[in-house]
Design a protein around this motif. Structure first.
Motif, PDB file in Angstrom:
ATOM      1  N   GLU A 185       0.854  -1.194   0.000  1.00  0.00           N
ATOM      2  CA  GLU A 185       0.000   0.000   0.000  1.00  0.00           C
ATOM      3  C   GLU A 185       0.889   1.243   0.000  1.00  0.00           C
ATOM      4  O   GLU A 185       1.102   1.881   1.028  1.00  0.00           O
ATOM      5  CB  GLU A 185      -0.926   0.009   1.222  1.00  0.00           C
ATOM      6  N   THR A 238      -5.685   1.386  -1.464  1.00  0.00           N
ATOM      7  CA  THR A 238      -5.325   0.905  -2.792  1.00  0.00           C
ATOM      8  C   THR A 238      -4.119  -0.019  -2.646  1.00  0.00           C
ATOM      9  O   THR A 238      -2.996   0.434  -2.409  1.00  0.00           O
ATOM     10  CB  THR A 238      -4.971   2.069  -3.728  1.00  0.00           C
ATOM     11  N   ASP A 298      -1.370  -2.744  -3.991  1.00  0.00           N
ATOM     12  CA  ASP A 298      -0.634  -2.904  -5.248  1.00  0.00           C
ATOM     13  C   ASP A 298       0.370  -4.040  -5.111  1.00  0.00           C
ATOM     14  O   ASP A 298       1.509  -3.835  -4.713  1.00  0.00           O
ATOM     15  CB  ASP A 298       0.060  -1.585  -5.607  1.00  0.00           C
TER      16      ASP A 298
END
Length: 407
Positions: free
Chosen positions: A54, A66, A68
């Motif tokens: 994150e 979000t 990743d």
């Protein structure tokens, strides 16, 4: 460890396989069965800091994160800063347990706004970050990390971090990962933390009790029915050495054989882990030292191998003693397949003739000896049998031998 063994500093593909075999192969190496990975929190990837899943601060604990996973790729080495590749290669060679350990939460979740330099997760007892409580967000972060590994086909057995919110979050995730706690810097420091958990009535949230071995030497067992692991220890300050025995210094193989004996025989630990398996270093912080495409194998590796090659997950420690040989340290384990491994460390300057009786020997049972000292690296040596369940062997001075029966 991942980037170094995959050639970041010049190690060839052939020596990559060689190093992995040294660590994890039960035929050509130490046969280790536990791998500890770090749960990343870093925006970059310096040395032993792993990249976060994150990287962007969502702005508040209640905002949508979000995640990743692809952002954790280290070019040329793969996901999770290369750790996923190591994990897959280790499992292929026999590793059975993966333990994920968090160094820190992302900096935006902490009261010092930095993943380094100490600090605390916002919302834990006594820590106020302008009213923000990041505990649930971090619990979700940890579960998402475990989910990413599940997507890659890998089960994380234990994850280490806080309890009050992580435990219920983990329970509803559908994962069967258990929580490990609390990785104090030494045995006494971990005991203090664990007793605090017991006093709070939260011992039932744990699946594993953990400690390092630095600040205080492993001593009396913890008062718990949980398994206790030593999850990090190394010689970080001693004179660099690859030797088994010269003068008993802190980095020698014989010293570490006795450290492991202490963990099992005195502290009743169930596992012993070294800080780094292989690294580009000239210190004793790793078991295998890398220098370009040159591999230096320390005798510390074979001290661990005397246990990990022959004592497998599910083994039970059984009684063994040598009352007339004070120079000897001995442990014994029975594996789930019925095989038995007896470890004998001779700390004296003369050979010791040892007879071990009461082993489950039958006419078809094979018995072998495995010797480590200045001249041997977990080398096969023949041993003798007597009576119905006895084995005898001569243990050279400043040496370690495992007596191993087939199942």
């Amino acid at each position: 460890m991942g980037t170094q063994i995959y050639g970041a500093d010049g190690l060839s593909e052939a020596n990559t396989s060689y190093v992995l075999d040294l660590l994890y192969s039960n035929k050509n190496g130490a046969g280790m069965t536990i791998l500890r990975n770090g749960i990343g929190s870093s925006l970059t990837n310096p040395y032993d800091l792993m990249k976060t899943i994150e990287p962007t601060d969502p702005g508040s604990p209640d905002s949508e994160p979000t995640y990743d996973w692809q952002g954790t790729v280290k070019p040329g080495f793969g996901l999770d800063s290369g750790q996923l590749r190591v994990t897959k290669d280790a499992i292929a060679r026999g590793v059975q347990t993966v333990y994920a350990d968090a160094w820190s939460s992302p900096g935006f979740m902490k009261n010092n706004s930095n993943e380094n330099y100490g600090g605390y997760l916002c919302g834990v007892t006594g820590i106020d970050c302008n009213g923000e409580d990041w505990r649930q967000a971090y619990a979700d972060y940890l579960v998402q990390y475990l989910m990413f590994y599940k997507q890659e086909g890998i089960h994380i057995d234990y994850a280490a971090d806080f309890l009050e919110i992580f435990y219920p979050t983990l329970q509803i995730s559908g994962l069967d990962t258990e929580i490990a706690c609390c990785d104090g810097s030494g045995w006494d420091q971990s005991r203090e933390r664990f007793e605090g958990i017991q006093a709070a009535g939260a011992e039932n949230t744990l699946g594993l009790v953990t400690s390092h071995g630095y600040e205080s030497y492993p001593n009396t067992p913890f008062d718990t029915q949980h398994k206790v692991w030593e999850t990090e220890w190394a010689d970080l300050n001693g004179e660099p050495t690859l030797a088994w025995y010269t003068n008993g210094s802190s980095g020698e193989g014989l010293t570490w054989a006795n450290n492991i004996h202490q963990l099992f025989a005195v502290s009743n630990a169930s596992a012993a882990l070294y800080w780094i398996g292989a690294d580009n270093t000239t210190t004793n912080s790793a078991l295998i030292l890398l220098d370009g495409d040159t591999v230096h194998v320390s005798k510390r590796l074979w001290a661990f191998g005397q246990y990990s090659r022959f004592v497998k997950p599910g083994a039970t420690r059984i009684d063994v003693s040598a009352p007339d040989a004070s120079a000897l340290n001995m442990t014994a384990f029975e594996n789930s397949d019925g095989s038995v491994a007896v470890q004998i460390i001779n700390n004296g300057d003369s050979a010791e003739d040892v007879s071990v009786a009461g082993l489950p020997l039958h006419w078809h049972t094979k018995v072998s000896g495995w010797l480590t000292n200045n001249d041997h690296d977990l080398a096969y040596v023949p041993v003798g049998r007597f009576g119905r369940g006895g084995v005898h062997a001569s243990i050279p001075p400043f040496s370690m031998m495992s007596l191993v029966t087939s199942g």
